[in-house]
Structure formats: structure tokens, C-alpha cells
Scaffold this motif. Structure first.
Motif, short mmCIF file in Angstrom:
data_model
loop_
_atom_site.label_atom_id
_atom_site.label_comp_id
_atom_site.label_asym_id
_atom_site.label_seq_id
_atom_site.Cartn_x
_atom_site.Cartn_y
_atom_site.Cartn_z
N UNK A 110 0.35 -1.23 0.12
CA UNK A 110 -0.01 0.00 0.36
C UNK A 110 1.08 1.17 0.01
N UNK A 111 1.91 1.25 0.84
CA UNK A 111 2.93 2.26 1.10
C UNK A 111 3.59 2.62 -0.07
N UNK A 112 3.72 1.66 -0.82
CA UNK A 112 4.70 1.85 -2.64
C UNK A 112 3.73 2.24 -3.61
N UNK A 113 2.40 1.98 -3.80
CA UNK A 113 1.48 3.09 -4.40
C UNK A 113 0.98 3.70 -4.20
N UNK A 114 1.61 4.14 -2.69
CA UNK A 114 0.84 5.72 -2.87
C UNK A 114 1.94 6.23 -3.18
N UNK A 115 2.96 6.02 -3.20
CA UNK A 115 4.48 6.81 -3.31
C UNK A 115 4.74 6.82 -5.26
N UNK A 116 4.00 5.91 -5.97
CA UNK A 116 4.41 5.88 -7.76
C UNK A 116 4.21 7.40 -7.53
N UNK A 117 4.75 7.37 -8.72
CA UNK A 117 4.91 8.90 -9.75
C UNK A 117 3.88 8.88 -10.06
N UNK A 118 3.22 10.25 -10.04
CA UNK A 118 1.91 9.68 -11.44
C UNK A 118 2.17 10.32 -12.63
N UNK A 119 3.40 11.16 -12.83
CA UNK A 119 4.33 11.79 -13.60
C UNK A 119 4.37 10.93 -14.79
N UNK A 120 4.27 9.36 -14.24
CA UNK A 120 5.90 8.37 -14.87
C UNK A 120 4.03 7.77 -16.79
N UNK A 121 4.48 7.00 -17.09
CA UNK A 121 4.09 6.74 -18.61
C UNK A 121 3.57 5.67 -17.48
N UNK A 122 2.51 4.86 -18.03
CA UNK A 122 2.12 3.33 -18.29
C UNK A 122 2.89 2.72 -18.78
N UNK A 123 2.51 1.39 -18.19
CA UNK A 123 3.56 0.49 -18.74
C UNK A 123 2.46 -0.68 -19.13
N UNK A 124 3.42 -1.87 -20.35
CA UNK A 124 2.07 -2.41 -20.77
C UNK A 124 0.31 -2.69 -20.59
N UNK A 125 0.47 -2.80 -18.92
CA UNK A 125 -1.74 -2.69 -18.86
C UNK A 125 -1.53 -1.72 -18.94
N UNK A 126 -0.75 -0.68 -19.05
CA UNK A 126 -1.75 0.99 -19.47
C UNK A 126 -2.37 1.23 -18.35
N UNK A 127 -1.94 1.09 -16.79
CA UNK A 127 -2.52 1.45 -15.69
C UNK A 127 -1.64 2.41 -15.35
N UNK A 128 -2.47 3.87 -15.51
CA UNK A 128 -1.17 4.55 -15.03
C UNK A 128 -0.32 5.14 -13.88
N UNK A 129 0.20 5.60 -13.49
CA UNK A 129 0.13 5.91 -11.87
C UNK A 129 -0.69 6.31 -11.26
N UNK A 130 -1.39 7.82 -11.46
CA UNK A 130 -3.06 7.75 -10.77
C UNK A 130 -4.09 7.57 -10.41
N UNK A 131 -3.95 5.98 -11.04
CA UNK A 131 -5.10 5.20 -10.90
C UNK A 131 -4.24 3.84 -9.28
N UNK A 132 -2.99 3.49 -9.48
CA UNK A 132 -2.25 3.06 -8.15
C UNK A 132 -2.54 4.13 -7.17
N UNK A 133 -2.22 4.54 -7.04
CA UNK A 133 -2.21 5.89 -6.43
C UNK A 133 -3.60 5.66 -5.69
N UNK A 134 -4.56 6.04 -6.35
CA UNK A 134 -5.41 6.81 -5.87
C UNK A 134 -6.71 5.19 -5.26
#
Length: 186
Positions: A110-134
Motif C-alpha cells: 500500500x505504501x509503495x502504491x501511494x509513493x508511485x510517481x503519477x507523472x510516469x508513463x503507464x506500462x504494457x498493462x496501461x494502468x497509470x500511476x494515478x490509478x495505482x496511487x488512488x
């Protein structure tokens, strides 16, 4: 002399058309995310020669072996210890106390997801950092289970090894293909 000019003009015209056709082909490959063909084309255009090494003629079995190779020595040691204990008649509950040294807590995920940089590009799964963080609270239990299962089995899911290779310009106005560098989005 006129025939020389006409021939020269025709050659230039054919070369120009071939370049335009090849440019459209590269653009199509980029849009279709066919990164392998794209990079092969870029290597052809730039006349790039890969450094020679002893692994240039590696067979498919070696590649598969490297893909399945993991470095979870502690998990393998614990698995061997459990097998020996079971062979000696020990109960499974006693072996559970010697479990895997690599256990990830839900709090850490949970802590790692909350620290994800939302400005980084999504990977092959197309899940953005904003979704992981939220959605960290909702995703943490699921990913914790996946990570711990991966660690106990000493197997990394194939989808975790996938990436998209994107050419990123080194300069603000790239003039040639050498002005790009490949970046892998995992």
C-alpha cells in the motif's frame, strides 16, 4: 546530356518515393507497437552493428532457461528444508514456522502504491500511476497475495516481465535516428 539529367531526376524521384514508403512503414510499426520490427529497421537505417560476444548464437533453450531463472535462493533452501523435514516425519505445522524469509506485508505494498510517481508513463498493462496511487487501499491486498505467491513458488509471472520499448529523443530537435534512445516501460 539531357538523357543524363533525366536519368538523374528519375533516380532521385525513385529514392525519394522509397524513403517516403519506408517512413510510412516505420510509422505504421510504431502505431501498431511492433517494437521489434521498428528497432530492426532503425538498426538497418543507421547501419548499427551489435557488439559481438560469445552469446550471439545462443539457442532458444538457453533463452528460455534465462527467462525462467530466478534468484530466490532462500526460497529454494526453505523448500529443501521442508522436504527433508517431511521425509523425517515432522508435522507440517512445525515447518510453517520456518516459512519463507521473503514475505511482503500489505502495508508495504500500500505504501509503495501511494509513493508511485503519477507523472510516469503507464506500462504494457496501461494502468497509470494515478490509478495505482488512488486505488492503493483496494489494490494492496490483491497484489500482496500475488507477490507473496510469486516469492513462495520462486516464479515471476510472465506478465511482470513484459515491457514496451519507446524511442525517446535525446535532443529537443532530433536530426537523425541516432538522436533517439530506447526506453523500456515495464
Amino acid at each position: 546530356m539531357d538523357s543524363y539529367k533525366a536519368a538523374s531526376y528519375n533516380v532521385r524521384k525513385v529514392v525519394k518515393e522509397a524513403k517516403q514508403h519506408y517512413g510510412r512503414k516505420l510509422e505504421s510499426q510504431l502505431q501498431q507497437r511492433d517494437s521489434r520490427s521498428l528497432w530492426q529497421g532503425l538498426r538497418t537505417i543507421t547501419n548499427y552493428k551489435a557488439p559481438t560476444c560469445g552469446m550471439s548464437n545462443a539457442d532458444a533453450s538457453l533463452v528460455d532457461e534465462l527467462n525462467t531463472y530466478t534468484r530466490f535462493e532462500a526460497a529454494a533452501i526453505n523448500a529443501n528444508a521442508k522436504a527433508k523435514a517431511n521425509a523425517n516425519g515432522c508435522r507440517q505445522e512445525e515447518n510453517a514456522n520456518t516459512g519463507n524469509a521473503f514475505i511482503i506485508s500489505e502495508h508495504d505494498v500500500r505504501r509503495a502504491f501511494r509513493r508511485v510517481n503519477t507523472r510516469k508513463a503507464a506500462g504494457p498493462d496501461r494502468i497509470s500511476g494515478r490509478v495505482l496511487k488512488s486505488c492503493a487501499d483496494q489494490l494492496a491486498p490483491v497484489f500482496t497475495e500475488i507477490f507473496n505467491l510469486s516469492l513462495t513458488q520462486s516464479v515471476i509471472p510472465t506478465c511482470f516481465k513484459e515491457s514496451i520499448i519507446v524511442p525517446v529523443p535525446k535532443k529537443t530537435h532530433p536530426a537523425s535516428l541516432n538522436d533517439y534512445r530506447p526506453v523500456a516501460l515495464t
